[in-house]
Design a protein around this motif. Structure first.
Motif, PDB file in Angstrom:
ATOM      1  N   SER A 147      -2.442  -4.862  -5.440  1.00 34.83           N
ATOM      2  CA  SER A 147      -2.140  -3.442  -5.460  1.00 34.83           C
ATOM      3  C   SER A 147      -1.075  -3.162  -6.362  1.00 34.83           C
ATOM      4  O   SER A 147       0.098  -3.647  -5.950  1.00 34.83           O
ATOM      5  CB  SER A 147      -2.353  -2.859  -4.008  1.00 34.83           C
ATOM      6  OG  SER A 147      -3.333  -2.792  -3.468  1.00 34.83           O
ATOM      7  N   TRP A 182      -0.676   5.179  -3.927  1.00 38.32           N
ATOM      8  CA  TRP A 182      -0.873   3.866  -4.137  1.00 38.32           C
ATOM      9  C   TRP A 182      -2.285   3.819  -5.149  1.00 38.32           C
ATOM     10  O   TRP A 182      -3.132   4.649  -4.795  1.00 38.32           O
ATOM     11  CB  TRP A 182      -1.268   3.350  -2.643  1.00 38.32           C
ATOM     12  CG  TRP A 182      -1.979   2.266  -2.238  1.00 38.32           C
ATOM     13  CD1 TRP A 182      -1.592   0.872  -2.895  1.00 38.32           C
ATOM     14  CD2 TRP A 182      -3.024   1.792  -1.729  1.00 38.32           C
ATOM     15  NE1 TRP A 182      -2.328  -0.034  -2.560  1.00 38.32           N
ATOM     16  CE2 TRP A 182      -3.327   0.344  -1.669  1.00 38.32           C
ATOM     17  CE3 TRP A 182      -3.973   2.409  -0.751  1.00 38.32           C
ATOM     18  CZ2 TRP A 182      -4.122  -0.084  -0.814  1.00 38.32           C
ATOM     19  CZ3 TRP A 182      -5.027   2.028  -0.055  1.00 38.32           C
ATOM     20  CH2 TRP A 182      -5.118   0.595  -0.079  1.00 38.32           C
ATOM     21  N   ASN A 192       0.691  -1.319  -0.069  1.00 38.66           N
ATOM     22  CA  ASN A 192       0.073   0.086  -0.169  1.00 38.66           C
ATOM     23  C   ASN A 192       0.915   1.237   0.057  1.00 38.66           C
ATOM     24  O   ASN A 192       1.900   1.346  -0.649  1.00 38.66           O
ATOM     25  CB  ASN A 192      -0.994   0.042   0.931  1.00 38.66           C
ATOM     26  CG  ASN A 192      -0.616  -0.275   2.495  1.00 38.66           C
ATOM     27  OD1 ASN A 192      -0.409  -1.341   3.040  1.00 38.66           O
ATOM     28  ND2 ASN A 192      -0.513   0.946   3.276  1.00 38.66           N
ATOM     29  N   ASP A 193       0.645   2.129   0.822  1.00 38.06           N
ATOM     30  CA  ASP A 193       1.361   3.412   0.767  1.00 38.06           C
ATOM     31  C   ASP A 193       2.696   3.503   0.294  1.00 38.06           C
ATOM     32  O   ASP A 193       3.591   2.926   0.872  1.00 38.06           O
ATOM     33  CB  ASP A 193       1.170   4.216   2.206  1.00 38.06           C
ATOM     34  CG  ASP A 193      -0.224   4.222   2.706  1.00 38.06           C
ATOM     35  OD1 ASP A 193      -0.920   3.764   2.109  1.00 38.06           O
ATOM     36  OD2 ASP A 193      -0.104   4.742   3.878  1.00 38.06           O
ATOM     37  N   TRP A 244      -3.583  -6.784   3.587  1.00 34.30           N
ATOM     38  CA  TRP A 244      -2.743  -5.958   4.705  1.00 34.30           C
ATOM     39  C   TRP A 244      -2.391  -6.491   5.916  1.00 34.30           C
ATOM     40  O   TRP A 244      -3.193  -7.420   6.678  1.00 34.30           O
ATOM     41  CB  TRP A 244      -3.838  -4.786   5.104  1.00 34.30           C
ATOM     42  CG  TRP A 244      -3.175  -3.597   5.953  1.00 34.30           C
ATOM     43  CD1 TRP A 244      -2.466  -2.706   5.438  1.00 34.30           C
ATOM     44  CD2 TRP A 244      -2.885  -3.523   7.483  1.00 34.30           C
ATOM     45  NE1 TRP A 244      -1.924  -1.976   6.567  1.00 34.30           N
ATOM     46  CE2 TRP A 244      -2.387  -2.385   7.460  1.00 34.30           C
ATOM     47  CE3 TRP A 244      -3.523  -4.480   8.295  1.00 34.30           C
ATOM     48  CZ2 TRP A 244      -2.017  -2.036   8.925  1.00 34.30           C
ATOM     49  CZ3 TRP A 244      -3.263  -3.968   9.801  1.00 34.30           C
ATOM     50  CH2 TRP A 244      -2.450  -3.018   9.897  1.00 34.30           C
ATOM     51  N   ASN A 298      -5.272   2.248  -5.073  1.00 34.27           N
ATOM     52  CA  ASN A 298      -6.322   1.311  -4.692  1.00 34.27           C
ATOM     53  C   ASN A 298      -7.373   2.112  -3.703  1.00 34.27           C
ATOM     54  O   ASN A 298      -6.938   3.353  -3.618  1.00 34.27           O
ATOM     55  CB  ASN A 298      -5.836   0.120  -3.913  1.00 34.27           C
ATOM     56  CG  ASN A 298      -6.724  -1.110  -3.694  1.00 34.27           C
ATOM     57  OD1 ASN A 298      -7.645  -1.028  -4.220  1.00 34.27           O
ATOM     58  ND2 ASN A 298      -5.816  -2.218  -3.768  1.00 34.27           N
ATOM     59  N   TRP A 357      -9.369   1.956   0.263  1.00 36.44           N
ATOM     60  CA  TRP A 357      -9.536   1.064   1.234  1.00 36.44           C
ATOM     61  C   TRP A 357     -10.772   0.335   1.387  1.00 36.44           C
ATOM     62  O   TRP A 357     -11.084  -0.393   2.045  1.00 36.44           O
ATOM     63  CB  TRP A 357      -9.169   1.798   2.581  1.00 36.44           C
ATOM     64  CG  TRP A 357      -7.914   1.978   2.800  1.00 36.44           C
ATOM     65  CD1 TRP A 357      -7.015   3.023   2.925  1.00 36.44           C
ATOM     66  CD2 TRP A 357      -7.077   0.968   3.162  1.00 36.44           C
ATOM     67  NE1 TRP A 357      -5.962   2.732   3.001  1.00 36.44           N
ATOM     68  CE2 TRP A 357      -5.771   1.692   3.247  1.00 36.44           C
ATOM     69  CE3 TRP A 357      -7.059  -0.303   3.138  1.00 36.44           C
ATOM     70  CZ2 TRP A 357      -4.590   0.723   3.605  1.00 36.44           C
ATOM     71  CZ3 TRP A 357      -5.807  -1.272   3.487  1.00 36.44           C
ATOM     72  CH2 TRP A 357      -4.694  -0.675   3.729  1.00 36.44           C
ATOM     73  N   ALA A 407      -9.783  -2.714  -1.046  1.00 36.86           N
ATOM     74  CA  ALA A 407      -8.478  -2.735  -1.228  1.00 36.86           C
ATOM     75  C   ALA A 407      -8.159  -4.472  -0.972  1.00 36.86           C
ATOM     76  O   ALA A 407      -7.202  -4.948  -2.001  1.00 36.86           O
ATOM     77  CB  ALA A 407      -7.497  -2.067  -0.327  1.00 36.86           C
TER      78      ALA A 407
END
Length: 501
Positions: free
Chosen positions: A320, A303, A26-27, A51, A305, A307, A310
Protein backbone atom coordinates in the motif's frame (compact mmCIF):
# COMPACT_ATOMS: atom_id res chain seq x y z
CA UNK A 1 11.36 -15.15 -1.99
CA UNK A 2 13.13 -15.71 -5.28
CA UNK A 3 15.22 -13.05 -7.00
CA UNK A 4 12.63 -12.88 -9.77
CA UNK A 5 9.83 -12.25 -7.26
CA UNK A 6 11.86 -9.57 -5.51
CA UNK A 7 12.52 -7.81 -8.79
CA UNK A 8 8.85 -7.92 -9.70
CA UNK A 9 7.79 -6.57 -6.31
CA UNK A 10 10.20 -3.65 -6.43
CA UNK A 11 9.08 -2.90 -9.99
CA UNK A 12 5.90 -1.53 -8.42
CA UNK A 13 7.54 0.52 -5.66
CA UNK A 14 6.38 4.10 -6.27
CA UNK A 15 8.81 6.85 -7.13
CA UNK A 16 6.46 9.76 -6.36
CA UNK A 17 4.37 8.34 -3.49
CA UNK A 18 5.25 7.25 0.02
CA UNK A 19 5.24 3.53 0.82
CA UNK A 20 6.72 1.83 3.86
CA UNK A 21 10.00 0.00 3.33
CA UNK A 22 8.82 -3.53 4.10
CA UNK A 23 5.49 -3.43 5.96
CA UNK A 24 1.78 -2.77 5.61
CA UNK A 25 0.25 0.71 5.88
CA UNK A 26 -3.25 2.15 5.61
CA UNK A 27 -4.97 5.33 6.87
CA UNK A 28 -2.89 8.50 7.21
CA UNK A 29 -2.96 9.72 10.82
CA UNK A 30 -1.77 12.74 12.77
CA UNK A 31 -0.84 14.86 9.76
CA UNK A 32 0.86 18.01 11.01
CA UNK A 33 3.39 20.62 9.87
CA UNK A 34 5.73 21.40 12.76
CA UNK A 35 9.07 23.21 12.95
CA UNK A 36 9.49 23.22 9.18
CA UNK A 37 8.68 19.52 8.74
CA UNK A 38 5.61 17.70 7.43
CA UNK A 39 4.84 14.69 9.62
CA UNK A 40 2.91 11.79 8.14
CA UNK A 41 1.83 9.17 10.64
CA UNK A 42 -0.14 6.21 9.42
CA UNK A 43 -1.78 2.93 10.35
CA UNK A 44 1.02 0.40 10.23
CA UNK A 45 1.58 -3.28 10.91
CA UNK A 46 5.23 -3.27 11.98
CA UNK A 47 5.27 -7.09 11.94
CA UNK A 48 3.91 -7.86 8.50
CA UNK A 49 2.45 -6.71 5.19
CA UNK A 50 -1.25 -7.37 5.78
CA UNK A 51 -3.57 -5.56 8.19
CA UNK A 52 -2.95 -6.30 11.88
CA UNK A 53 -0.99 -5.18 14.98
CA UNK A 54 -2.18 -1.65 14.34
CA UNK A 55 0.37 0.96 15.37
CA UNK A 56 1.34 4.41 14.11
CA UNK A 57 4.13 4.43 11.57
CA UNK A 58 5.93 7.69 10.87
CA UNK A 59 7.50 9.50 7.92
CA UNK A 60 8.64 13.09 7.39
CA UNK A 61 9.18 15.45 4.49
CA UNK A 62 10.23 19.05 3.95
CA UNK A 63 8.69 19.33 0.48
CA UNK A 64 5.73 16.87 0.33
CA UNK A 65 7.54 15.07 -2.50
CA UNK A 66 10.22 12.94 -0.84
CA UNK A 67 9.69 11.15 2.46
CA UNK A 68 11.95 9.68 5.14
CA UNK A 69 10.63 6.71 7.11
CA UNK A 70 11.21 6.62 10.88
CA UNK A 71 10.70 3.95 13.54
CA UNK A 72 7.18 3.19 14.76
CA UNK A 73 5.88 6.19 16.67
CA UNK A 74 3.05 4.77 18.82
CA UNK A 75 3.01 1.00 19.14
CA UNK A 76 0.21 -1.41 19.92
CA UNK A 77 0.56 -3.47 23.09
CA UNK A 78 -1.20 -6.23 24.99
CA UNK A 79 -4.10 -3.89 25.89
CA UNK A 80 -4.80 -1.93 22.72
CA UNK A 81 -4.35 -1.53 19.02
CA UNK A 82 -3.66 2.06 17.97
CA UNK A 83 -6.33 3.06 15.47
CA UNK A 84 -6.62 6.33 13.54
CA UNK A 85 -6.47 9.84 14.98
CA UNK A 86 -4.85 13.25 14.76
CA UNK A 87 -2.15 15.45 16.29
CA UNK A 88 -2.29 19.05 17.54
CA UNK A 89 0.45 21.41 18.66
CA UNK A 90 -0.66 22.43 22.14
CA UNK A 91 1.00 25.84 22.06
CA UNK A 92 -0.46 27.03 25.36
CA UNK A 93 0.11 23.68 27.09
CA UNK A 94 -3.59 23.36 27.86
CA UNK A 95 -3.07 19.64 28.40
CA UNK A 96 -0.30 20.09 30.97
CA UNK A 97 1.93 17.62 29.13
CA UNK A 98 4.55 20.28 28.37
CA UNK A 99 7.60 20.91 30.51
CA UNK A 100 9.27 24.24 31.11
CA UNK A 101 9.31 26.15 27.83
CA UNK A 102 8.56 23.06 25.70
CA UNK A 103 4.98 22.89 24.43
CA UNK A 104 3.85 19.37 23.54
CA UNK A 105 2.54 17.75 20.43
CA UNK A 106 -0.52 15.78 21.52
CA UNK A 107 -1.83 12.77 19.60
CA UNK A 108 -5.51 11.93 19.99
CA UNK A 109 -6.05 8.37 18.79
CA UNK A 110 -8.55 5.54 19.02
CA UNK A 111 -7.71 2.78 21.46
CA UNK A 112 -9.16 -0.46 20.10
CA UNK A 113 -9.13 -2.35 23.36
CA UNK A 114 -8.31 -6.05 23.49
CA UNK A 115 -9.68 -8.81 25.74
CA UNK A 116 -8.25 -8.52 29.23
CA UNK A 117 -7.66 -4.77 28.95
CA UNK A 118 -10.52 -3.81 31.24
CA UNK A 119 -12.29 -2.19 28.28
CA UNK A 120 -12.82 -5.36 26.25
CA UNK A 121 -14.24 -4.72 22.79
CA UNK A 122 -14.58 -0.96 23.28
CA UNK A 123 -13.19 1.74 21.00
CA UNK A 124 -12.42 4.93 22.92
CA UNK A 125 -10.23 8.01 22.52
CA UNK A 126 -6.80 8.23 24.13
CA UNK A 127 -3.83 10.60 24.28
CA UNK A 128 -0.09 10.43 23.77
CA UNK A 129 2.35 13.31 23.83
CA UNK A 130 5.74 14.19 22.38
CA UNK A 131 8.28 16.71 23.68
CA UNK A 132 10.89 16.19 20.94
CA UNK A 133 8.94 17.37 17.90
CA UNK A 134 7.04 14.18 17.15
CA UNK A 135 9.74 11.49 17.08
CA UNK A 136 9.10 9.80 20.43
CA UNK A 137 5.77 9.48 22.23
CA UNK A 138 4.49 8.76 25.73
CA UNK A 139 1.01 7.40 26.30
CA UNK A 140 -1.13 9.26 28.84
CA UNK A 141 -1.42 7.25 32.06
CA UNK A 142 -5.16 7.94 32.44
CA UNK A 143 -6.28 6.71 29.01
CA UNK A 144 -8.89 6.60 27.66
CA UNK A 145 -10.03 10.20 28.03
CA UNK A 146 -13.34 9.76 26.18
CA UNK A 147 -15.46 6.62 25.96
CA UNK A 148 -19.05 6.06 24.92
CA UNK A 149 -18.94 2.35 25.70
CA UNK A 150 -19.14 1.77 21.96
CA UNK A 151 -17.41 -0.80 19.79
CA UNK A 152 -17.44 1.55 16.77
CA UNK A 153 -16.48 5.00 18.13
CA UNK A 154 -13.30 6.05 16.37
CA UNK A 155 -11.01 8.25 14.24
CA UNK A 156 -10.85 11.56 16.17
CA UNK A 157 -9.78 14.67 14.24
CA UNK A 158 -9.10 17.53 16.68
CA UNK A 159 -9.01 21.17 15.61
CA UNK A 160 -8.76 24.48 17.44
CA UNK A 161 -11.94 26.54 17.25
CA UNK A 162 -11.83 30.30 17.87
CA UNK A 163 -15.10 32.02 17.14
CA UNK A 164 -18.30 33.53 18.49
CA UNK A 165 -18.95 30.46 20.66
CA UNK A 166 -15.57 30.73 22.39
CA UNK A 167 -12.08 29.26 22.13
CA UNK A 168 -11.55 25.53 22.67
CA UNK A 169 -10.55 22.24 21.12
CA UNK A 170 -13.14 20.47 18.97
CA UNK A 171 -13.06 16.72 18.30
CA UNK A 172 -14.80 15.30 15.24
CA UNK A 173 -15.20 11.52 15.43
CA UNK A 174 -17.65 8.87 14.22
CA UNK A 175 -20.05 6.27 15.44
CA UNK A 176 -19.13 4.23 12.40
CA UNK A 177 -22.10 1.89 12.02
CA UNK A 178 -24.65 4.58 12.93
CA UNK A 179 -23.44 6.80 10.04
CA UNK A 180 -23.06 9.59 12.54
CA UNK A 181 -20.40 12.22 13.16
CA UNK A 182 -20.10 13.20 16.83
CA UNK A 183 -18.59 16.52 17.91
CA UNK A 184 -17.09 17.23 21.34
CA UNK A 185 -15.30 20.20 22.91
CA UNK A 186 -12.53 20.45 25.49
CA UNK A 187 -10.39 23.10 27.15
CA UNK A 188 -7.55 20.74 28.04
CA UNK A 189 -7.73 17.75 25.63
CA UNK A 190 -8.44 15.52 28.64
CA UNK A 191 -12.06 16.30 29.50
CA UNK A 192 -14.65 16.31 26.75
CA UNK A 193 -18.25 17.58 26.47
CA UNK A 194 -20.68 16.53 23.72
CA UNK A 195 -21.60 19.35 21.35
CA UNK A 196 -23.76 17.83 18.62
CA UNK A 197 -24.11 15.11 16.00
CA UNK A 198 -24.38 15.06 12.21
CA UNK A 199 -25.90 12.34 10.02
CA UNK A 200 -26.92 10.00 8.59
CA UNK A 201 -26.80 11.87 5.29
CA UNK A 202 -25.92 11.16 1.65
CA UNK A 203 -23.76 8.05 1.22
CA UNK A 204 -24.36 5.38 3.88
CA UNK A 205 -23.52 2.25 1.92
CA UNK A 206 -20.77 1.32 4.39
CA UNK A 207 -19.36 2.35 7.76
CA UNK A 208 -18.39 6.00 8.23
CA UNK A 209 -14.73 6.59 9.11
CA UNK A 210 -11.96 9.20 9.30
CA UNK A 211 -13.85 12.52 9.39
CA UNK A 212 -12.30 15.97 9.05
CA UNK A 213 -13.66 19.49 9.54
CA UNK A 214 -12.06 22.70 8.29
CA UNK A 215 -12.91 26.18 6.97
CA UNK A 216 -12.09 27.32 3.44
CA UNK A 217 -12.53 30.67 1.68
CA UNK A 218 -14.94 30.55 -1.24
CA UNK A 219 -13.13 31.51 -4.45
CA UNK A 220 -10.18 32.70 -2.34
CA UNK A 221 -12.21 35.38 -0.53
CA UNK A 222 -11.18 35.39 3.17
CA UNK A 223 -14.36 37.30 4.02
CA UNK A 224 -16.49 34.44 2.71
CA UNK A 225 -15.61 31.32 4.71
CA UNK A 226 -17.49 28.03 4.52
CA UNK A 227 -16.83 24.84 6.47
CA UNK A 228 -16.13 21.48 4.86
CA UNK A 229 -16.91 18.17 6.57
CA UNK A 230 -15.28 15.14 4.96
CA UNK A 231 -16.37 11.59 5.76
CA UNK A 232 -14.84 8.42 4.40
CA UNK A 233 -16.93 5.29 4.03
CA UNK A 234 -16.34 1.65 3.27
CA UNK A 235 -17.88 0.24 1.17
CA UNK A 236 -20.37 2.40 -0.73
CA UNK A 237 -18.22 4.54 -3.03
CA UNK A 238 -19.40 5.75 -6.43
CA UNK A 239 -17.48 2.97 -8.20
CA UNK A 240 -17.73 0.35 -5.43
CA UNK A 241 -15.59 -0.17 -2.37
CA UNK A 242 -13.91 2.52 -0.31
CA UNK A 243 -14.34 6.25 -0.94
CA UNK A 244 -14.64 9.67 0.68
CA UNK A 245 -17.52 12.15 0.50
CA UNK A 246 -17.81 15.74 1.66
CA UNK A 247 -20.38 18.30 2.76
CA UNK A 248 -20.12 22.10 2.60
CA UNK A 249 -21.89 24.27 5.14
CA UNK A 250 -21.47 26.19 8.39
CA UNK A 251 -19.96 25.38 11.78
CA UNK A 252 -20.84 27.74 14.63
CA UNK A 253 -18.63 26.08 17.21
CA UNK A 254 -21.40 23.75 18.26
CA UNK A 255 -23.23 22.34 15.23
CA UNK A 256 -22.26 21.63 11.63
CA UNK A 257 -25.08 22.51 9.24
CA UNK A 258 -24.75 21.20 5.70
CA UNK A 259 -25.80 23.25 2.70
CA UNK A 260 -25.11 20.43 0.26
CA UNK A 261 -27.00 17.44 1.67
CA UNK A 262 -28.84 15.56 -1.06
CA UNK A 263 -30.34 12.71 0.97
CA UNK A 264 -31.28 12.93 4.65
CA UNK A 265 -31.09 9.64 6.51
CA UNK A 266 -30.23 6.46 4.66
CA UNK A 267 -28.67 6.56 1.22
CA UNK A 268 -30.83 6.66 -1.89
CA UNK A 269 -29.02 4.17 -4.19
CA UNK A 270 -30.31 6.01 -7.25
CA UNK A 271 -28.60 9.25 -6.17
CA UNK A 272 -25.08 7.97 -5.55
CA UNK A 273 -23.77 10.00 -8.50
CA UNK A 274 -25.30 13.19 -7.09
CA UNK A 275 -23.23 13.19 -3.91
CA UNK A 276 -19.97 15.12 -3.61
CA UNK A 277 -16.94 12.83 -3.63
CA UNK A 278 -13.35 13.64 -2.77
CA UNK A 279 -12.28 11.28 -5.52
CA UNK A 280 -14.22 9.13 -8.00
CA UNK A 281 -11.54 6.46 -8.38
CA UNK A 282 -11.28 3.16 -6.55
CA UNK A 283 -8.15 3.94 -4.53
CA UNK A 284 -8.47 7.14 -2.48
CA UNK A 285 -9.55 6.46 1.09
CA UNK A 286 -9.27 7.80 4.66
CA UNK A 287 -8.28 11.24 3.36
CA UNK A 288 -7.45 13.76 6.09
CA UNK A 289 -5.75 17.14 6.13
CA UNK A 290 -2.63 18.55 7.78
CA UNK A 291 -2.83 20.65 10.91
CA UNK A 292 -0.89 23.92 10.90
CA UNK A 293 0.08 23.83 7.21
CA UNK A 294 1.98 27.01 6.28
CA UNK A 295 0.16 30.00 4.80
CA UNK A 296 -3.20 28.52 5.86
CA UNK A 297 -3.02 26.01 3.02
CA UNK A 298 -5.36 23.03 3.26
CA UNK A 299 -3.28 19.98 2.34
CA UNK A 300 -4.68 16.46 2.23
CA UNK A 301 -3.32 12.92 1.84
CA UNK A 302 -5.23 9.65 1.46
CA UNK A 303 -4.46 5.96 1.56
CA UNK A 304 -4.13 4.73 -2.02
CA UNK A 305 -5.90 1.39 -1.82
CA UNK A 306 -9.34 -0.15 -1.48
CA UNK A 307 -10.54 -2.48 1.27
CA UNK A 308 -12.07 -4.82 -1.32
CA UNK A 309 -8.61 -6.05 -2.34
CA UNK A 310 -6.16 -4.18 -0.09
CA UNK A 311 -4.51 -7.24 1.44
CA UNK A 312 -4.06 -8.87 -1.96
CA UNK A 313 -2.29 -6.32 -4.16
CA UNK A 314 0.85 -7.91 -5.67
CA UNK A 315 3.60 -6.06 -3.78
CA UNK A 316 6.08 -7.68 -1.40
CA UNK A 317 7.35 -7.03 1.22
CA UNK A 318 5.72 -3.56 1.34
CA UNK A 319 2.00 -3.17 0.72
CA UNK A 320 0.00 0.00 0.00
CA UNK A 321 1.17 3.51 -0.91
CA UNK A 322 -0.19 6.92 0.02
CA UNK A 323 -1.65 9.35 -2.48
CA UNK A 324 0.13 12.50 -3.52
CA UNK A 325 -0.40 15.44 -1.20
CA UNK A 326 -3.15 17.68 -2.58
CA UNK A 327 -3.95 21.32 -1.98
CA UNK A 328 -7.68 21.79 -1.48
CA UNK A 329 -9.68 24.92 -2.31
CA UNK A 330 -13.38 25.74 -2.48
CA UNK A 331 -14.92 27.13 -5.63
CA UNK A 332 -18.38 28.30 -6.61
CA UNK A 333 -19.56 27.13 -10.01
CA UNK A 334 -23.05 27.49 -11.50
CA UNK A 335 -24.48 28.14 -8.07
CA UNK A 336 -22.79 25.12 -6.51
CA UNK A 337 -19.86 24.82 -4.13
CA UNK A 338 -17.23 22.20 -4.92
CA UNK A 339 -13.76 21.28 -3.81
CA UNK A 340 -10.90 21.75 -6.26
CA UNK A 341 -7.78 19.65 -5.76
CA UNK A 342 -4.29 20.18 -7.13
CA UNK A 343 -1.11 18.17 -6.55
CA UNK A 344 0.99 19.99 -3.96
CA UNK A 345 4.73 20.53 -4.15
CA UNK A 346 7.28 21.90 -6.60
CA UNK A 347 7.25 19.16 -9.19
CA UNK A 348 9.82 20.89 -11.36
CA UNK A 349 12.40 19.96 -8.72
CA UNK A 350 11.95 16.26 -9.54
CA UNK A 351 11.50 16.52 -13.28
CA UNK A 352 14.08 15.00 -15.58
CA UNK A 353 15.50 16.58 -18.72
CA UNK A 354 13.42 14.55 -21.14
CA UNK A 355 10.03 15.82 -22.20
CA UNK A 356 7.61 15.27 -25.05
CA UNK A 357 5.28 17.85 -26.56
CA UNK A 358 2.50 17.66 -29.13
CA UNK A 359 0.12 20.34 -30.36
CA UNK A 360 -2.88 20.71 -32.68
CA UNK A 361 -3.07 17.09 -33.70
CA UNK A 362 -6.10 15.18 -34.92
CA UNK A 363 -6.62 11.72 -33.42
CA UNK A 364 -8.16 9.37 -35.95
CA UNK A 365 -9.95 6.08 -35.37
CA UNK A 366 -7.61 3.62 -33.71
CA UNK A 367 -4.51 3.75 -31.49
CA UNK A 368 -1.43 5.90 -32.11
CA UNK A 369 1.67 5.11 -30.05
CA UNK A 370 3.56 8.35 -29.37
CA UNK A 371 7.18 7.72 -30.27
CA UNK A 372 9.46 9.37 -27.73
CA UNK A 373 6.82 9.63 -25.00
CA UNK A 374 7.37 6.26 -23.30
CA UNK A 375 8.09 6.11 -19.59
CA UNK A 376 7.15 4.59 -16.26
CA UNK A 377 6.94 7.69 -14.03
CA UNK A 378 5.41 10.71 -15.73
CA UNK A 379 3.28 13.80 -15.52
CA UNK A 380 0.99 14.22 -18.51
CA UNK A 381 -0.83 17.49 -19.25
CA UNK A 382 -3.27 17.28 -22.12
CA UNK A 383 -6.13 19.32 -23.58
CA UNK A 384 -8.66 17.75 -25.98
CA UNK A 385 -11.71 18.87 -27.87
CA UNK A 386 -14.16 16.27 -29.14
CA UNK A 387 -14.90 15.87 -32.79
CA UNK A 388 -17.01 13.01 -34.08
CA UNK A 389 -15.46 10.36 -31.78
CA UNK A 390 -17.67 8.53 -29.33
CA UNK A 391 -14.66 7.92 -27.08
CA UNK A 392 -11.16 9.37 -27.00
CA UNK A 393 -8.24 9.54 -24.62
CA UNK A 394 -4.90 8.10 -23.63
CA UNK A 395 -3.47 4.64 -23.01
CA UNK A 396 -0.94 4.77 -20.15
CA UNK A 397 1.80 2.28 -19.26
CA UNK A 398 0.86 0.43 -22.40
CA UNK A 399 2.06 -2.22 -24.77
CA UNK A 400 0.50 -1.26 -28.08
CA UNK A 401 -3.28 -1.15 -27.66
CA UNK A 402 -3.17 -2.69 -24.18
CA UNK A 403 -2.68 -0.63 -21.05
CA UNK A 404 -4.65 1.63 -18.72
CA UNK A 405 -7.15 3.72 -20.64
CA UNK A 406 -8.05 7.19 -19.41
CA UNK A 407 -10.74 8.55 -21.65
CA UNK A 408 -13.70 10.81 -22.24
CA UNK A 409 -17.21 9.83 -23.28
CA UNK A 410 -18.39 13.26 -24.47
CA UNK A 411 -21.92 12.13 -25.29
CA UNK A 412 -22.38 10.83 -21.74
CA UNK A 413 -20.43 13.55 -19.93
CA UNK A 414 -18.09 11.00 -18.35
CA UNK A 415 -14.43 10.61 -17.57
CA UNK A 416 -13.30 7.02 -17.11
CA UNK A 417 -10.36 4.86 -16.11
CA UNK A 418 -10.35 1.36 -17.60
CA UNK A 419 -7.80 -0.92 -15.96
CA UNK A 420 -9.03 -4.25 -17.28
CA UNK A 421 -5.85 -4.55 -19.38
CA UNK A 422 -3.58 -2.58 -17.05
CA UNK A 423 -1.23 -5.49 -16.23
CA UNK A 424 -1.67 -7.83 -13.27
CA UNK A 425 -5.38 -7.84 -12.48
CA UNK A 426 -6.14 -11.42 -11.47
CA UNK A 427 -5.15 -11.21 -7.78
CA UNK A 428 -8.73 -10.27 -6.85
CA UNK A 429 -12.00 -10.55 -8.73
CA UNK A 430 -13.08 -6.95 -8.09
CA UNK A 431 -9.85 -5.32 -9.28
CA UNK A 432 -10.38 -5.26 -13.09
CA UNK A 433 -12.76 -2.34 -13.54
CA UNK A 434 -14.05 0.53 -15.61
CA UNK A 435 -14.64 3.44 -13.26
CA UNK A 436 -16.40 6.67 -14.24
CA UNK A 437 -16.89 10.23 -13.04
CA UNK A 438 -19.06 13.06 -14.33
CA UNK A 439 -17.13 15.67 -16.29
CA UNK A 440 -18.16 18.66 -18.37
CA UNK A 441 -16.13 20.62 -20.95
CA UNK A 442 -14.87 24.15 -20.40
CA UNK A 443 -15.05 26.22 -23.59
CA UNK A 444 -15.63 22.91 -25.42
CA UNK A 445 -12.34 21.49 -24.09
CA UNK A 446 -11.37 18.74 -21.66
CA UNK A 447 -8.12 19.17 -19.75
CA UNK A 448 -6.38 16.45 -17.76
CA UNK A 449 -3.28 16.41 -15.58
CA UNK A 450 -2.24 12.82 -14.91
CA UNK A 451 0.48 11.57 -12.58
CA UNK A 452 1.64 8.09 -13.59
CA UNK A 453 3.73 6.15 -11.10
CA UNK A 454 4.94 2.58 -11.06
CA UNK A 455 1.71 1.30 -9.53
CA UNK A 456 -0.81 4.12 -9.83
CA UNK A 457 -2.59 6.74 -11.89
CA UNK A 458 -3.93 9.98 -10.39
CA UNK A 459 -6.11 12.04 -12.73
CA UNK A 460 -6.94 15.72 -12.12
CA UNK A 461 -9.60 16.80 -14.62
CA UNK A 462 -10.78 20.29 -15.48
CA UNK A 463 -8.28 22.01 -13.25
CA UNK A 464 -8.88 19.60 -10.37
CA UNK A 465 -12.66 19.85 -10.18
CA UNK A 466 -12.82 16.08 -10.70
CA UNK A 467 -10.20 13.56 -9.59
CA UNK A 468 -9.77 9.82 -10.08
CA UNK A 469 -7.14 7.71 -8.31
CA UNK A 470 -6.45 4.10 -9.35
CA UNK A 471 -3.83 1.46 -8.60
CA UNK A 472 -2.36 -0.40 -11.57
CA UNK A 473 0.28 -3.13 -11.81
CA UNK A 474 1.79 -3.06 -15.30
CA UNK A 475 4.75 -5.11 -16.42
CA UNK A 476 8.12 -3.41 -16.43
CA UNK A 477 8.16 -3.44 -20.23
CA UNK A 478 4.75 -1.73 -20.59
CA UNK A 479 5.96 1.83 -21.03
CA UNK A 480 4.16 3.15 -24.14
CA UNK A 481 2.00 6.25 -24.12
CA UNK A 482 -0.67 6.25 -26.81
CA UNK A 483 -3.67 8.31 -27.89
CA UNK A 484 -6.79 6.79 -29.33
CA UNK A 485 -10.26 7.47 -30.67
CA UNK A 486 -13.30 5.30 -31.31
CA UNK A 487 -16.07 6.12 -33.77
CA UNK A 488 -14.52 9.24 -35.25
CA UNK A 489 -11.94 11.91 -34.47
CA UNK A 490 -10.87 14.21 -31.66
CA UNK A 491 -8.26 16.97 -31.43
CA UNK A 492 -5.33 17.32 -29.08
CA UNK A 493 -4.62 21.03 -28.60
CA UNK A 494 -1.63 20.44 -26.36
CA UNK A 495 0.07 17.46 -24.79
CA UNK A 496 3.18 17.63 -22.62
CA UNK A 497 4.87 14.69 -20.97
CA UNK A 498 7.31 15.34 -18.12
CA UNK A 499 9.52 12.40 -17.20
CA UNK A 500 10.42 11.69 -13.58
CA UNK A 501 12.63 8.95 -12.13
Amino acid sequence: MTAATATTAETFRPALHFAARNTWLNDPNGLIFHSGVYHLYYQNNPLGNVWGNMSWGHATSTDLLTWTEHPVAIACDENEDIFSGSIVFDRENTSGFGTGSVAPLVAIYTSAFKPGSGHDGVQAQSLAYSLDGGYSWTKHTDNPVLSRGSAEFRDPKVIRYDGDAGSYWVMVAVEATDFQVVLYKSQDLRNWELLSTFGPANATGGVWECPDLFPLPVDGDPENLMWVLTINLNPGGPNNGSAGQYFVGDFDGITFTSATTVTEGQQDPDRLGDYQWLDWGRDYYAAVSFSDAPHNRRLMIAWMNNWEYANHIPTTPWRSPMSLAREISLRSSDGNLCLVQQPAGDWSALAGQESYCLSETTIHEGVLVLAGAAGTVQRIDVSFTPGSAEVFGLILRGDGAKGTRVGILPGEGKLFVDRRESGQTDFHGSFPSIDTAPVHPTDMAYSLTIFVDRCSVEVFAQGGQVTMTELIFPTGTSTDLSVYAVGGTATIHSLQVTQFA
